[in-house]
Write a protein that holds these residues in place. Structure first.
Motif, PDB file in Angstrom:
ATOM      1  N   LEU A 230       2.271   4.109   7.552  1.00 61.65           N
ATOM      2  CA  LEU A 230       1.901   3.363   8.740  1.00 61.65           C
ATOM      3  C   LEU A 230       0.778   2.302   8.705  1.00 61.65           C
ATOM      4  O   LEU A 230      -0.164   2.270   8.047  1.00 61.65           O
ATOM      5  CB  LEU A 230       1.308   4.666   9.626  1.00 61.65           C
ATOM      6  N   LEU A 231       1.326   0.993   9.214  1.00 62.03           N
ATOM      7  CA  LEU A 231       0.417  -0.016   9.345  1.00 62.03           C
ATOM      8  C   LEU A 231      -0.136   0.094  10.592  1.00 62.03           C
ATOM      9  O   LEU A 231       0.694  -0.170  11.712  1.00 62.03           O
ATOM     10  CB  LEU A 231       1.000  -1.125   8.818  1.00 62.03           C
ATOM     11  N   ASN A 232      -1.479   0.236  10.977  1.00 62.05           N
ATOM     12  CA  ASN A 232      -2.247   0.448  12.164  1.00 62.05           C
ATOM     13  C   ASN A 232      -1.403   1.417  13.031  1.00 62.05           C
ATOM     14  O   ASN A 232      -1.063   1.129  14.216  1.00 62.05           O
ATOM     15  CB  ASN A 232      -2.119  -1.001  12.837  1.00 62.05           C
ATOM     16  N   GLY A 233      -0.799   2.411  12.451  1.00 63.01           N
ATOM     17  CA  GLY A 233      -0.231   3.526  13.221  1.00 63.01           C
ATOM     18  C   GLY A 233       1.179   3.469  13.432  1.00 63.01           C
ATOM     19  O   GLY A 233       1.960   4.383  13.924  1.00 63.01           O
ATOM     20  N   LYS A 234       1.773   2.434  13.102  1.00 69.40           N
ATOM     21  CA  LYS A 234       3.172   2.208  13.258  1.00 69.40           C
ATOM     22  C   LYS A 234       3.841   2.342  11.801  1.00 69.40           C
ATOM     23  O   LYS A 234       3.549   1.885  10.774  1.00 69.40           O
ATOM     24  CB  LYS A 234       3.761   0.749  13.641  1.00 69.40           C
ATOM     25  N   ASP A 235       5.040   3.015  11.710  1.00 66.09           N
ATOM     26  CA  ASP A 235       5.723   3.539  10.738  1.00 66.09           C
ATOM     27  C   ASP A 235       6.658   2.131  10.303  1.00 66.09           C
ATOM     28  O   ASP A 235       7.539   1.747  10.756  1.00 66.09           O
ATOM     29  CB  ASP A 235       6.879   4.684  10.975  1.00 66.09           C
ATOM     30  N   VAL A 236       6.323   1.816   9.190  1.00 66.17           N
ATOM     31  CA  VAL A 236       6.680   0.308   8.454  1.00 66.17           C
ATOM     32  C   VAL A 236       7.541   0.486   7.332  1.00 66.17           C
ATOM     33  O   VAL A 236       7.734  -0.601   6.688  1.00 66.17           O
ATOM     34  CB  VAL A 236       5.710  -0.738   8.678  1.00 66.17           C
ATOM     35  N   TYR A 237       7.441   1.655   6.754  1.00 71.32           N
ATOM     36  CA  TYR A 237       8.076   1.782   5.345  1.00 71.32           C
ATOM     37  C   TYR A 237       9.463   1.149   5.124  1.00 71.32           C
ATOM     38  O   TYR A 237       9.279   0.524   4.100  1.00 71.32           O
ATOM     39  CB  TYR A 237       7.956   3.096   4.975  1.00 71.32           C
ATOM     40  N   ARG A 238      10.304   1.311   5.805  1.00 68.42           N
ATOM     41  CA  ARG A 238      11.533   0.764   5.746  1.00 68.42           C
ATOM     42  C   ARG A 238      11.545  -0.635   5.921  1.00 68.42           C
ATOM     43  O   ARG A 238      12.805  -1.058   5.411  1.00 68.42           O
ATOM     44  CB  ARG A 238      12.665   1.653   6.539  1.00 68.42           C
ATOM     45  N   GLU A 239      10.749  -1.158   6.712  1.00 65.12           N
ATOM     46  CA  GLU A 239      10.981  -2.475   7.021  1.00 65.12           C
ATOM     47  C   GLU A 239       9.946  -3.365   6.224  1.00 65.12           C
ATOM     48  O   GLU A 239       9.980  -4.747   6.429  1.00 65.12           O
ATOM     49  CB  GLU A 239      10.929  -2.899   8.425  1.00 65.12           C
ATOM     50  N   LEU A 240       9.098  -2.816   5.430  1.00 59.31           N
ATOM     51  CA  LEU A 240       8.073  -3.538   4.930  1.00 59.31           C
ATOM     52  C   LEU A 240       8.224  -4.267   3.340  1.00 59.31           C
ATOM     53  O   LEU A 240       9.262  -3.631   2.936  1.00 59.31           O
ATOM     54  CB  LEU A 240       6.809  -2.577   4.607  1.00 59.31           C
ATOM     55  N   THR A 241       7.745  -5.213   2.782  1.00 60.71           N
ATOM     56  CA  THR A 241       7.862  -5.676   1.642  1.00 60.71           C
ATOM     57  C   THR A 241       6.426  -5.927   1.576  1.00 60.71           C
ATOM     58  O   THR A 241       5.565  -6.173   2.138  1.00 60.71           O
ATOM     59  CB  THR A 241       8.823  -6.898   1.551  1.00 60.71           C
ATOM     60  N   PRO A 242       5.836  -6.155  -0.137  1.00 61.70           N
ATOM     61  CA  PRO A 242       4.737  -6.638  -0.448  1.00 61.70           C
ATOM     62  C   PRO A 242       4.148  -7.893   0.426  1.00 61.70           C
ATOM     63  O   PRO A 242       3.039  -8.011   0.874  1.00 61.70           O
ATOM     64  CB  PRO A 242       4.619  -6.540  -1.747  1.00 61.70           C
ATOM     65  N   ALA A 243       5.200  -8.672   0.362  1.00 58.48           N
ATOM     66  CA  ALA A 243       4.885 -10.183   0.904  1.00 58.48           C
ATOM     67  C   ALA A 243       4.867  -9.985   2.634  1.00 58.48           C
ATOM     68  O   ALA A 243       3.786 -10.534   3.063  1.00 58.48           O
ATOM     69  CB  ALA A 243       5.970 -11.114   0.714  1.00 58.48           C
ATOM     70  N   LYS A 244       5.260  -9.120   3.083  1.00 55.99           N
ATOM     71  CA  LYS A 244       5.438  -8.809   4.596  1.00 55.99           C
ATOM     72  C   LYS A 244       4.100  -8.284   4.756  1.00 55.99           C
ATOM     73  O   LYS A 244       3.462  -8.767   5.814  1.00 55.99           O
ATOM     74  CB  LYS A 244       6.554  -8.198   5.162  1.00 55.99           C
ATOM     75  N   LEU A 245       3.787  -7.305   4.113  1.00 54.46           N
ATOM     76  CA  LEU A 245       2.386  -6.657   4.336  1.00 54.46           C
ATOM     77  C   LEU A 245       1.338  -7.852   4.395  1.00 54.46           C
ATOM     78  O   LEU A 245       0.241  -7.279   5.342  1.00 54.46           O
ATOM     79  CB  LEU A 245       2.270  -5.438   3.301  1.00 54.46           C
ATOM     80  N   LYS A 246       1.222  -8.332   3.382  1.00 50.51           N
ATOM     81  CA  LYS A 246       0.224  -9.608   3.173  1.00 50.51           C
ATOM     82  C   LYS A 246       0.287 -10.428   4.299  1.00 50.51           C
ATOM     83  O   LYS A 246      -0.880 -10.698   4.884  1.00 50.51           O
ATOM     84  CB  LYS A 246       0.474 -10.214   1.891  1.00 50.51           C
ATOM     85  N   GLN A 247       1.581 -10.860   4.828  1.00 49.72           N
ATOM     86  CA  GLN A 247       1.500 -11.778   5.770  1.00 49.72           C
ATOM     87  C   GLN A 247       0.831 -11.058   7.109  1.00 49.72           C
ATOM     88  O   GLN A 247      -0.125 -11.628   7.886  1.00 49.72           O
ATOM     89  CB  GLN A 247       2.981 -12.011   6.154  1.00 49.72           C
ATOM     90  N   LEU A 248       1.219  -9.818   7.364  1.00 45.86           N
ATOM     91  CA  LEU A 248       0.681  -9.281   8.648  1.00 45.86           C
ATOM     92  C   LEU A 248      -0.874  -8.943   8.372  1.00 45.86           C
ATOM     93  O   LEU A 248      -1.515  -9.064   9.366  1.00 45.86           O
ATOM     94  CB  LEU A 248       1.319  -7.766   8.833  1.00 45.86           C
ATOM     95  N   VAL A 249      -1.344  -8.726   7.263  1.00 45.61           N
ATOM     96  CA  VAL A 249      -2.772  -8.379   7.224  1.00 45.61           C
ATOM     97  C   VAL A 249      -3.525  -9.554   7.353  1.00 45.61           C
ATOM     98  O   VAL A 249      -4.589  -9.452   8.002  1.00 45.61           O
ATOM     99  CB  VAL A 249      -3.125  -7.569   5.816  1.00 45.61           C
ATOM    100  N   GLU A 250      -2.979 -10.722   6.692  1.00 41.12           N
ATOM    101  CA  GLU A 250      -3.662 -12.011   6.797  1.00 41.12           C
ATOM    102  C   GLU A 250      -3.668 -12.567   8.292  1.00 41.12           C
ATOM    103  O   GLU A 250      -4.804 -12.957   8.718  1.00 41.12           O
ATOM    104  CB  GLU A 250      -2.970 -12.799   5.880  1.00 41.12           C
TER     105      GLU A 250
END
Length: 255
Positions: A230-250
């Motif tokens: 979960l990213l900030n409470g939202k289930d993101v496992y199936r739609e996430l990639t390392p690059a996407k995670l970095k983008q969202l966090v940045e």
């Protein structure tokens, strides 16, 4: 027919009748014994089944006594082991099982990104350790490994030992982590972790009840598979990639 012959025939009939009554009585006793023995067998089988069921329940509910959270654990009931700074703008919640191959795949793919973002103070990861595979396949490897990881948290070395466990994960059907000696051996790969305090914590199962409590929270939360991310409470496992995670966090860090 003489009186003597009639008496003999009457006596023979009487003896025959008496014999038949004896046979009937014996047959009734035999049936009674069979029924009684059957009842005893059924009751005995029920007792054996009851003992087996009771023992099975004891094996599944491994922890006993109060749940002892590891040092620094946070969140509801102290079930989250945090990695990263408290002030990070983004929080990644991860429910993991050290026997879970999909968890290993997630950690292998995301580890460089997670380390980069947590070290930069932009992401906080909250790890929840569960024992799903123990329930699905049997064994105690998930529990033992989670307890050992909690012991590593007590020593301030959770992240390093967490990564070592996944780097050395056995096959899902191999319950190698059930052996405390194996876990202590792997702790030798983390400088300064293999101490008498750590060994005692592992061998005593200090955090077993805490792991069981985390597993119960996993079920109560409606989760059914690991990893759950979960990213900030939202289930993101199936739609996430390392690059996407970095983008969202940045983006969150800049906002």
């Amino acid at each position: 027919m003489s009186e003597k012959n009639r008496d003999e025939k009457r006596t023979a009939r009487e003896r025959l009748a008496v014999e038949r009554e004896k046979q009937k009585a014996a047959e009734r006793r035999r049936r009674t014994l069979i029924v009684g023995a059957s009842v005893i067998c059924v009751l005995g089988l029920a007792a054996v089944i009851g003992v087996i069921a009771a023992n099975a329940g004891k094996e599944k509910k491994s922890g006993s006594g109060p749940a002892v959270a590891p040092s620094g654990a946070q969140g509801k009931d102290g079930l989250a082991i945090p990695v990263g700074e408290d002030g990070a703008k983004s929080t990644l919640t991860v429910w993991e099982d050290f026997r879970c191959p999909a968890c290993q795949a997630f950690e292998t793919a995301y580890r460089p990104t997670l380390h980069e973002l947590t070290d930069a103070g932009k992401l906080r990861v909250e790890y929840h350790l569960v024992r799903l595979i123990d329930g699905n396949l049997g064994g105690t490897g998930s529990l033992r490994a989670a307890n050992a990881a909690a012991c590593a948290q007590d020593a301030g070395k959770f992240r390093d030992f967490h990564d070592v466990l996944y780097a050395n994960q056995p096959k899902e059907t191999d319950d190698a982590f059930a052996d405390n000696a194996k876990l202590i051996e792997l702790a030798g790969k983390v400088p300064g972790l293999d101490t008498p305090a750590f060994r005692g914590c592992v061998n005593d199962g200090k955090h077993d009840s805490w792991v069981d409590k985390s597993q119960a929270a996993f079920r109560t939360g409606g989760f059914s598979s690991t990893p759950t991310v979960l990213l900030n409470g939202k289930d993101v496992y199936r739609e996430l990639t390392p690059a996407k995670l970095k983008q969202l966090v940045e983006q969150a860090a800049q906002g």
